[in-house]
Write a protein that holds these residues in place. Structure first.
Motif, PDB file in Angstrom:
ATOM      1  N   THR A  53       0.833  -1.201   0.000  1.00 56.26           N
ATOM      2  CA  THR A  53       0.000   0.000   0.000  1.00 56.26           C
ATOM      3  C   THR A  53       0.869   1.253   0.000  1.00 56.26           C
ATOM      4  O   THR A  53       1.714   1.428   0.882  1.00 56.26           O
ATOM      5  N   LEU A  54       0.661   2.107  -0.991  1.00 56.36           N
ATOM      6  CA  LEU A  54       1.361   3.391  -1.056  1.00 56.36           C
ATOM      7  C   LEU A  54       0.767   4.327  -0.012  1.00 56.36           C
ATOM      8  O   LEU A  54      -0.459   4.462   0.073  1.00 56.36           O
ATOM      9  N   GLN A  55       1.640   5.012   0.750  1.00 55.64           N
ATOM     10  CA  GLN A  55       1.155   5.892   1.806  1.00 55.64           C
ATOM     11  C   GLN A  55       1.947   7.199   1.808  1.00 55.64           C
ATOM     12  O   GLN A  55       3.078   7.245   2.282  1.00 55.64           O
ATOM     13  N   HIS A  56       1.341   8.229   1.248  1.00 52.58           N
ATOM     14  CA  HIS A  56       1.897   9.583   1.286  1.00 52.58           C
ATOM     15  C   HIS A  56       0.737  10.536   1.080  1.00 52.58           C
ATOM     16  O   HIS A  56       0.545  11.081  -0.009  1.00 52.58           O
ATOM     17  N   PRO A  57      -0.099  10.729   2.133  1.00 55.61           N
ATOM     18  CA  PRO A  57      -1.311  11.535   1.978  1.00 55.61           C
ATOM     19  C   PRO A  57      -0.987  12.974   1.589  1.00 55.61           C
ATOM     20  O   PRO A  57       0.100  13.476   1.892  1.00 55.61           O
ATOM     21  N   PRO A  58      -1.931  13.656   0.870  1.00 54.24           N
ATOM     22  CA  PRO A  58      -3.280  13.148   0.584  1.00 54.24           C
ATOM     23  C   PRO A  58      -3.392  12.375  -0.730  1.00 54.24           C
ATOM     24  O   PRO A  58      -4.350  11.660  -0.932  1.00 54.24           O
ATOM     25  N   MET A  59      -2.422  12.513  -1.650  1.00 53.50           N
ATOM     26  CA  MET A  59      -2.578  11.941  -2.984  1.00 53.50           C
ATOM     27  C   MET A  59      -1.541  10.871  -3.305  1.00 53.50           C
ATOM     28  O   MET A  59      -1.407  10.443  -4.443  1.00 53.50           O
ATOM     29  N   ASN A  60      -0.781  10.434  -2.275  1.00 53.55           N
ATOM     30  CA  ASN A  60       0.235   9.388  -2.480  1.00 53.55           C
ATOM     31  C   ASN A  60       1.203   9.736  -3.611  1.00 53.55           C
ATOM     32  O   ASN A  60       1.525   8.895  -4.462  1.00 53.55           O
ATOM     33  N   SER A  61       1.655  10.986  -3.614  1.00 55.69           N
ATOM     34  CA  SER A  61       2.639  11.380  -4.628  1.00 55.69           C
ATOM     35  C   SER A  61       3.913  10.567  -4.441  1.00 55.69           C
ATOM     36  O   SER A  61       4.294  10.206  -3.316  1.00 55.69           O
ATOM     37  N   LEU A  62       4.573  10.268  -5.554  1.00 49.13           N
ATOM     38  CA  LEU A  62       5.709   9.347  -5.548  1.00 49.13           C
ATOM     39  C   LEU A  62       6.997  10.064  -5.145  1.00 49.13           C
ATOM     40  O   LEU A  62       7.847  10.381  -5.961  1.00 49.13           O
ATOM     41  N   HIS A  63       7.126  10.297  -3.861  1.00 48.98           N
ATOM     42  CA  HIS A  63       8.353  10.847  -3.285  1.00 48.98           C
ATOM     43  C   HIS A  63       9.461   9.807  -3.447  1.00 48.98           C
ATOM     44  O   HIS A  63       9.202   8.599  -3.405  1.00 48.98           O
ATOM     45  N   PRO A  64      10.722  10.213  -3.665  1.00 52.80           N
ATOM     46  CA  PRO A  64      11.814   9.241  -3.783  1.00 52.80           C
ATOM     47  C   PRO A  64      11.856   8.248  -2.620  1.00 52.80           C
ATOM     48  O   PRO A  64      12.174   7.067  -2.812  1.00 52.80           O
ATOM     49  N   GLN A  65      11.500   8.722  -1.430  1.00 54.99           N
ATOM     50  CA  GLN A  65      11.483   7.847  -0.261  1.00 54.99           C
ATOM     51  C   GLN A  65      10.407   6.778  -0.404  1.00 54.99           C
ATOM     52  O   GLN A  65      10.611   5.614  -0.031  1.00 54.99           O
ATOM     53  N   LEU A  66       9.251   7.163  -0.942  1.00 56.26           N
ATOM     54  CA  LEU A  66       8.179   6.185  -1.157  1.00 56.26           C
ATOM     55  C   LEU A  66       8.592   5.172  -2.214  1.00 56.26           C
ATOM     56  O   LEU A  66       8.351   3.963  -2.063  1.00 56.26           O
ATOM     57  N   LEU A  67       9.212   5.646  -3.294  1.00 57.98           N
ATOM     58  CA  LEU A  67       9.644   4.725  -4.346  1.00 57.98           C
ATOM     59  C   LEU A  67      10.679   3.739  -3.831  1.00 57.98           C
ATOM     60  O   LEU A  67      10.639   2.549  -4.162  1.00 57.98           O
ATOM     61  N   ALA A  68      11.605   4.217  -2.994  1.00 57.56           N
ATOM     62  CA  ALA A  68      12.604   3.316  -2.418  1.00 57.56           C
ATOM     63  C   ALA A  68      11.932   2.252  -1.565  1.00 57.56           C
ATOM     64  O   ALA A  68      12.286   1.068  -1.613  1.00 57.56           O
ATOM     65  N   SER A  69      10.919   2.681  -0.779  1.00 55.74           N
ATOM     66  CA  SER A  69      10.172   1.731   0.045  1.00 55.74           C
ATOM     67  C   SER A  69       9.393   0.739  -0.818  1.00 55.74           C
ATOM     68  O   SER A  69       9.345  -0.458  -0.529  1.00 55.74           O
ATOM     69  N   LEU A  70       8.781   1.243  -1.907  1.00 56.97           N
ATOM     70  CA  LEU A  70       8.031   0.368  -2.812  1.00 56.97           C
ATOM     71  C   LEU A  70       8.934  -0.699  -3.417  1.00 56.97           C
ATOM     72  O   LEU A  70       8.615  -1.896  -3.395  1.00 56.97           O
ATOM     73  N   PHE A  71      10.081  -0.279  -3.956  1.00 60.27           N
ATOM     74  CA  PHE A  71      10.974  -1.244  -4.598  1.00 60.27           C
ATOM     75  C   PHE A  71      11.565  -2.211  -3.582  1.00 60.27           C
ATOM     76  O   PHE A  71      11.789  -3.390  -3.888  1.00 60.27           O
ATOM     77  N   SER A  72      11.807  -1.734  -2.374  1.00 67.08           N
ATOM     78  CA  SER A  72      12.319  -2.607  -1.327  1.00 67.08           C
ATOM     79  C   SER A  72      11.303  -3.697  -0.986  1.00 67.08           C
ATOM     80  O   SER A  72      11.642  -4.881  -0.892  1.00 67.08           O
ATOM     81  N   ASN A  73      10.042  -3.299  -0.808  1.00 68.34           N
ATOM     82  CA  ASN A  73       9.010  -4.288  -0.491  1.00 68.34           C
ATOM     83  C   ASN A  73       8.715  -5.203  -1.675  1.00 68.34           C
ATOM     84  O   ASN A  73       8.428  -6.393  -1.497  1.00 68.34           O
ATOM     85  N   LEU A  74       8.784  -4.675  -2.883  1.00 68.39           N
ATOM     86  CA  LEU A  74       8.627  -5.538  -4.060  1.00 68.39           C
ATOM     87  C   LEU A  74       9.745  -6.568  -4.116  1.00 68.39           C
ATOM     88  O   LEU A  74       9.509  -7.750  -4.427  1.00 68.39           O
ATOM     89  N   GLN A  75      10.972  -6.133  -3.819  1.00 70.04           N
ATOM     90  CA  GLN A  75      12.111  -7.049  -3.816  1.00 70.04           C
ATOM     91  C   GLN A  75      11.892  -8.174  -2.809  1.00 70.04           C
ATOM     92  O   GLN A  75      12.108  -9.350  -3.112  1.00 70.04           O
TER      93      GLN A  75
END
Length: 501
Positions: A53-75
């Motif tokens: 689940t992407l979490q960066h309210p209010p619109m879950n914009s893709l901050h570099p920190q969020l992308l790093a977390s996304l790719f880490s969890n995908l890995q």
């Protein structure tokens, strides 16, 4: 780096994971404990499906920190044997795109942004486990590109998907130029990118951008079911970069690109980035998606540091900033719905203001001092709307429905219906003072009384009012139905609710 319970390392390590990993009752579960509230993703296991689940309210914009977390969890999910499939979703909404303030930092520093295509390709589209995007709300820009990199997409009935990057002076940079034309067809894909207009859920389903449209309560169950069906081989796992069924023959594709370039040069002769975007799309169609991704990356970086990109991003941030006024928008004031606007004066400015209001879906009362002036004002409004029809920006049917929202009047009898009044008569002080004295009697107490004056002090205009604090300046710029800027002018006694309205 944490690989999950199996410790397998056969997927490429792309990001160092500095997020703690906890096991809850044998369930894969990750979250940020070091920076709660920071841009992040959360992952948990449901019936063999890793739900990220992407979490960066209010619109879950893709901050570099969020992308790093996304790719880490995908890995981790791709490497964990307890995971059969993956669903990517967003908290409250999917994602409205890349984080613009972070983007500005790259523009200002001149640094190159990380290339997101390798992790998109390896972890979302081509990993060992199939991925499905569960889309609620907005999937725009980078958010749409995340969804398109997944092997399937399920959305709710209110979802919107699109690539509006050209409005910021850049092009899609996370594979959008290559995936969208392969999913919806070259002509449709080019049209969506050049117009920056998103597709609503039914249109997205028809175009092939999503696989199903469901009720909100069925979103995750349907996405999980599709992901597991792909994992078991019951459903086809589609990799959008490899799709060819909607790629037309090269001769026809060339005609589409040639026509698109002609339209861009006619509509925006001074803009280069739409043409560069077409170059990237065409390059990929002619030489393959991987070559297209490389071309997209090259063009994207060129646009990021160009003057046009910096200017359009500045405009975007400035318009966003106008929605926040200290002492007004931070007070929890009720959001009144303004349904009816009364405009005094049918000259060039008044008719433009009235046009702007009916285009926004509001009813308008246009008042003039005699039948001739009123007829002239109504004809100006008809001409404004008719011009949009001639330019292909509005259908004749919609134009008639829009014009039906305006009513011409010669007195104040109907002004009790007005939620907002805009005075746009000549710059004559005695006349304005008389008008606001009459408006105070004719309108409801909660009606906002505003003047379009650009030269006269508001205190002077309100000199004969019993409650002069009711007056506010609403200075439109000519032509009012074309220029997006509105200057709101308050006095020291203007109530915050009036400015908010």
């Amino acid at each position: 780096f944490f690989f999950g319970s199996s410790g397998r390392t056969d997927s490429p390590v792309l990001f160092e994971n500095k997020r703690p990993h906890s096991e809850k009752q044998g369930t894969l579960f990750t979250t940020d404990t070091f920076a709660m509230g920071a841009p992040t993703t959360q992952m948990h296991l449901e019936d063999g499906v890793a739900v990220i689940t992407l979490q960066h309210p209010p619109m879950n914009s893709l901050h570099p920190q969020l992308l790093a977390s996304l790719f880490s969890n995908l890995q981790r999910a791709q490497s964990d044997d307890s995971v059969k499939a993956i669903v990517v979703t967003g908290k409250n909404t999917f994602s409205a795109g890349f984080d613009i303030p972070s983007f500005v930092k790259y523009q200002e520093s001149g640094e190159a942004m990380d290339d997101m295509n390798p992790p998109f390709n390896a972890l979302l589209e081509g990993g060992r486990k199939p991925t499905v995007a569960a889309i609620e709300g907005a999937a725009l820009g980078g958010g749409c590109e995340v969804a398109m990199a997944c092997n399937g997409r399920i959305c709710t009935k209110t979802a919107q998907l699109g690539l509006p990057e050209l409005t910021l002076g850049i092009i899609p940079g996370f594979g959008g130029t290559q995936r969208l034309p392969r999913l919806v067809g070259i002509q449709k894909g080019v049209q969506m990118i050049l117009t920056s207009k998103p597709l609503k859920a039914p249109a997205a389903l028809k175009a092939g951008l999503v696989d199903a449209v469901v009720d909100k309560g069925e979103l995750l169950p349907t996405a999980k079911k599709l992901a597991l069906s792909m994992a078991s081989g019951q459903a086809i796992r589609r990799k959008s970069l490899e799709l060819t069924d909607k790629v037309v023959p090269m001769e026809m594709a060339s005609q589409i690109f040639d026509m698109a370039r002609m339209q861009v040069q006619k509509a925006s002769p001074n803009l280069v980035h739409p043409l560069l975007c077409l170059d990237a799309i065409q390059f990929g169609i002619e030489r393959g998606s991987m070559a297209g991704l490389a071309k997209e990356r090259e063009v994207f970086m060129t646009c990021v540091h160009a003057e046009v990109g910096r200017a359009l991003v500045h405009i975007f941030l400035s318009r966003t900033a106008t929605k926040k006024v200290r002492g007004i928008t931070d007070q929890g004031l009720p959001q009144r719905q303004l349904k009816c606007v009364a405009v005094l004066g049918g000259g060039l400015m008044g008719s433009g203001i009235a046009t702007s209001c009916i285009l926004a879906g509001m009813r308008v009362l246009l008042k003039e001092i005699n039948a001739k002036f009123l007829n002239d004002g109504l004809n100006r409004i008809k001409a404004n709307v008719g011009s949009m029809v001639k330019k292909g920006r509005m259908t004749e049917e919609k134009a008639q429905a829009t014009l039906a929202r305006v009513k011409g009047v010669l007195d104040f009898a109907d002004f009790k219906e007005a939620d907002l009044v805009v005075e746009a008569v000549i710059e004559h002080v005695p006349l304005k003072q008389q008008i606001f004295e009459e408006l105070e009697r004719a309108c409801r107490p909660d009606c906002v009384l505003s003047t379009n004056t650009s030269t006269i002090d508001l205190h002077v205009c309100a000199a004969k009012m019993r409650q002069p604090s009711r007056i506010v300046g609403a200075h439109f710029f000519s032509p009012a139905h074309v220029m997006p800027l509105l200057e709101i002018i308050r006095t020291d006694t203007t109530p915050p609710q009036i400015v908010n309205d």
